[in-house]
Design a protein around this motif. Structure first.
Motif, PDB file in Angstrom:
ATOM      1  N   VAL A  13       0.891  -1.810   0.282  1.00 12.02           N
ATOM      2  CA  VAL A  13       0.621   0.205  -0.162  1.00 12.02           C
ATOM      3  C   VAL A  13       0.602   1.233  -0.502  1.00 12.02           C
ATOM      4  N   PRO A  14       1.550   1.384   0.663  1.00 12.73           N
ATOM      5  CA  PRO A  14       2.934   2.690   0.910  1.00 12.73           C
ATOM      6  C   PRO A  14       3.264   2.734  -0.448  1.00 12.73           C
ATOM      7  N   PHE A  15       3.409   1.728  -1.655  1.00  9.73           N
ATOM      8  CA  PHE A  15       4.437   1.975  -2.722  1.00  9.73           C
ATOM      9  C   PHE A  15       3.472   2.280  -3.080  1.00  9.73           C
ATOM     10  N   THR A  16       1.389   1.241  -3.765  1.00  5.59           N
ATOM     11  CA  THR A  16       0.512   2.645  -4.313  1.00  5.59           C
ATOM     12  C   THR A  16       0.185   3.707  -3.986  1.00  5.59           C
ATOM     13  N   ALA A  17       0.367   4.163  -2.705  1.00  5.80           N
ATOM     14  CA  ALA A  17       0.330   5.657  -2.299  1.00  5.80           C
ATOM     15  C   ALA A  17       1.864   6.381  -3.136  1.00  5.80           C
ATOM     16  N   LEU A  18       2.456   5.629  -2.902  1.00  5.73           N
ATOM     17  CA  LEU A  18       3.841   6.867  -3.378  1.00  5.73           C
ATOM     18  C   LEU A  18       3.568   6.937  -4.638  1.00  5.73           C
ATOM     19  N   ALA A  19       3.743   5.477  -5.867  1.00  6.78           N
ATOM     20  CA  ALA A  19       3.258   5.806  -6.726  1.00  6.78           C
ATOM     21  C   ALA A  19       2.356   6.192  -7.968  1.00  6.78           C
ATOM     22  N   ILE A  48       0.946  -5.117 -10.178  1.00  2.00           N
ATOM     23  CA  ILE A  48       2.147  -4.259 -11.196  1.00  2.00           C
ATOM     24  C   ILE A  48       2.814  -4.424 -10.381  1.00  2.00           C
ATOM     25  N   GLU A  49       2.968  -4.122  -8.828  1.00  5.94           N
ATOM     26  CA  GLU A  49       3.821  -3.572  -8.211  1.00  5.94           C
ATOM     27  C   GLU A  49       4.981  -4.834  -7.976  1.00  5.94           C
ATOM     28  N   GLN A  50       3.878  -6.048  -8.057  1.00  2.12           N
ATOM     29  CA  GLN A  50       4.812  -7.370  -8.000  1.00  2.12           C
ATOM     30  C   GLN A  50       5.378  -7.283  -9.480  1.00  2.12           C
ATOM     31  N   ARG A  51       5.297  -6.606 -10.648  1.00  2.00           N
ATOM     32  CA  ARG A  51       5.872  -7.164 -10.961  1.00  2.00           C
ATOM     33  C   ARG A  51       6.954  -6.408 -11.588  1.00  2.00           C
ATOM     34  N   TYR A  52       6.800  -5.057 -11.212  1.00  2.51           N
ATOM     35  CA  TYR A  52       8.476  -3.768 -10.642  1.00  2.51           C
ATOM     36  C   TYR A  52       8.795  -4.011  -9.481  1.00  2.51           C
ATOM     37  N   GLY A  53       8.246  -4.761  -8.798  1.00  2.14           N
ATOM     38  CA  GLY A  53       8.810  -4.472  -7.693  1.00  2.14           C
ATOM     39  C   GLY A  53      10.162  -5.287  -7.808  1.00  2.14           C
ATOM     40  N   ALA A  54      10.564  -5.841  -8.509  1.00  2.00           N
ATOM     41  CA  ALA A  54      12.064  -6.455  -8.564  1.00  2.00           C
ATOM     42  C   ALA A  54      13.095  -5.671  -9.693  1.00  2.00           C
ATOM     43  N   SER A  55      12.716  -5.671 -10.424  1.00  2.00           N
ATOM     44  CA  SER A  55      13.053  -4.180 -11.125  1.00  2.00           C
ATOM     45  C   SER A  55      13.441  -2.722 -10.267  1.00  2.00           C
ATOM     46  N   LEU A  56      12.589  -2.873  -9.500  1.00  2.00           N
ATOM     47  CA  LEU A  56      12.838  -1.183  -8.970  1.00  2.00           C
ATOM     48  C   LEU A  56      14.269  -1.681  -7.734  1.00  2.00           C
ATOM     49  N   ASN A  57      14.451  -2.991  -7.419  1.00  2.00           N
ATOM     50  CA  ASN A  57      14.867  -3.052  -6.359  1.00  2.00           C
ATOM     51  C   ASN A  57      17.034  -3.519  -7.269  1.00  2.00           C
ATOM     52  N   GLU A  58      16.613  -3.670  -7.811  1.00  2.00           N
ATOM     53  CA  GLU A  58      17.592  -4.680  -8.604  1.00  2.00           C
ATOM     54  C   GLU A  58      18.069  -2.524  -9.418  1.00  2.00           C
ATOM     55  N   ALA A  59      17.463  -1.671  -9.654  1.00  2.00           N
ATOM     56  CA  ALA A  59      18.200  -0.810 -10.335  1.00  2.00           C
ATOM     57  C   ALA A  59      18.942   0.167  -9.683  1.00  2.00           C
ATOM     58  N   VAL A  96      11.816   3.387 -13.997  1.00  2.00           N
ATOM     59  CA  VAL A  96      10.621   1.939 -13.081  1.00  2.00           C
ATOM     60  C   VAL A  96       9.799   2.416 -11.669  1.00  2.00           C
ATOM     61  N   ILE A  97       9.936   3.101 -11.975  1.00  2.00           N
ATOM     62  CA  ILE A  97       8.650   4.099 -10.869  1.00  2.00           C
ATOM     63  C   ILE A  97       7.706   4.558 -11.701  1.00  2.00           C
ATOM     64  N   THR A  98       8.355   5.485 -13.309  1.00  2.00           N
ATOM     65  CA  THR A  98       7.120   6.179 -13.680  1.00  2.00           C
ATOM     66  C   THR A  98       6.596   4.983 -14.754  1.00  2.00           C
ATOM     67  N   GLU A  99       6.975   4.109 -14.580  1.00  2.00           N
ATOM     68  CA  GLU A  99       6.544   2.560 -15.820  1.00  2.00           C
ATOM     69  C   GLU A  99       5.525   2.594 -14.752  1.00  2.00           C
ATOM     70  N   ALA A 100       5.756   2.281 -13.904  1.00  2.00           N
ATOM     71  CA  ALA A 100       5.146   1.114 -12.692  1.00  2.00           C
ATOM     72  C   ALA A 100       3.565   2.079 -12.546  1.00  2.00           C
ATOM     73  N   ASN A 101       3.778   3.686 -12.075  1.00  2.00           N
ATOM     74  CA  ASN A 101       2.529   4.650 -12.295  1.00  2.00           C
ATOM     75  C   ASN A 101       1.707   4.565 -13.090  1.00  2.00           C
ATOM     76  N   GLU A 102       2.364   4.474 -14.211  1.00  2.00           N
ATOM     77  CA  GLU A 102       1.806   4.314 -15.718  1.00  2.00           C
ATOM     78  C   GLU A 102       0.778   3.315 -15.703  1.00  2.00           C
ATOM     79  N   ALA A 103       1.242   2.299 -15.453  1.00  2.00           N
ATOM     80  CA  ALA A 103       0.676   1.336 -15.374  1.00  2.00           C
ATOM     81  C   ALA A 103      -0.663   0.713 -14.508  1.00  2.00           C
ATOM     82  N   MET A 104      -0.668   1.704 -13.708  1.00  2.00           N
ATOM     83  CA  MET A 104      -0.787   1.611 -12.250  1.00  2.00           C
ATOM     84  C   MET A 104      -2.820   2.023 -12.071  1.00  2.00           C
ATOM     85  N   VAL A 105      -2.014   3.144 -13.002  1.00  2.00           N
ATOM     86  CA  VAL A 105      -2.818   4.465 -13.050  1.00  2.00           C
ATOM     87  C   VAL A 105      -3.557   3.530 -14.081  1.00  2.00           C
ATOM     88  N   SER A 106      -4.023   3.174 -15.291  1.00  2.00           N
ATOM     89  CA  SER A 106      -4.006   2.842 -16.122  1.00  2.00           C
ATOM     90  C   SER A 106      -4.834   1.661 -16.014  1.00  2.00           C
TER      91      SER A 106
END
Length: 124
Positions: free
Chosen positions: A9-15, A58-69, A78-88
């Motif tokens: 949830v915090p990642f979602t709210a932040l994203a 979406i968070e699950q898909r992008y979480g690993a990429s975010l940790n590996e950045a 990664v955050i921008t791409e995830a944000n766009e996917a979440m909003v959509s």
């Protein structure tokens, strides 16, 4: 929030807040400043839960990429791409808007009973 997955949830709210730097924080601030939120019926909660499931995926898909950045620039991409996917995903969920999603999310943070209803629906 009281969800069993505390990082989701915090990642979602932040994203979501980062996805539209001008609009979403203003909406979130307005929702926070209001008196206790309106009663949320089961149909609204079902739409919220459906959107939350999509956002979680979406968070699950992008979480690993975010940790590996390796750099802040990569993290932001990664955050921008995830944000766009979440909003959509939220916008494509019938019966809920991004603003309504944020409002329910904020109400659930403040209302243990609402949080429990959401958890029950997620498990069902």
């Amino acid at each position: 929030m009281l969800f069993t997955k505390p990082l989701a949830v915090p990642f979602t709210a932040l994203a979501l807040a980062l996805s539209a730097p001008l609009a979403l924080p203003a909406m979130a601030q307005e929702a926070t400043q209001e008196a206790p939120g309106p009663s949320i019926n089961d149909e609204q909660l079902q739409a919220f839960v459906a959107a939350l499931r999509e956002v979680d995926a979406i968070e699950q898909r992008y979480g690993a990429s975010l940790n590996e950045a390796d750099s802040e620039e990569e993290r932001q991409a990664v955050i921008t791409e995830a944000n766009e996917a979440m909003v959509s995903a939220i916008e494509e969920t019938p019966g809920i808007t991004v603003q309504e999603y944020l409002e329910v999310l904020q109400q659930a943070q403040a209302d243990p009973e609402l949080n429990a209803r959401i958890m029950e629906m997620l498990q069902g």
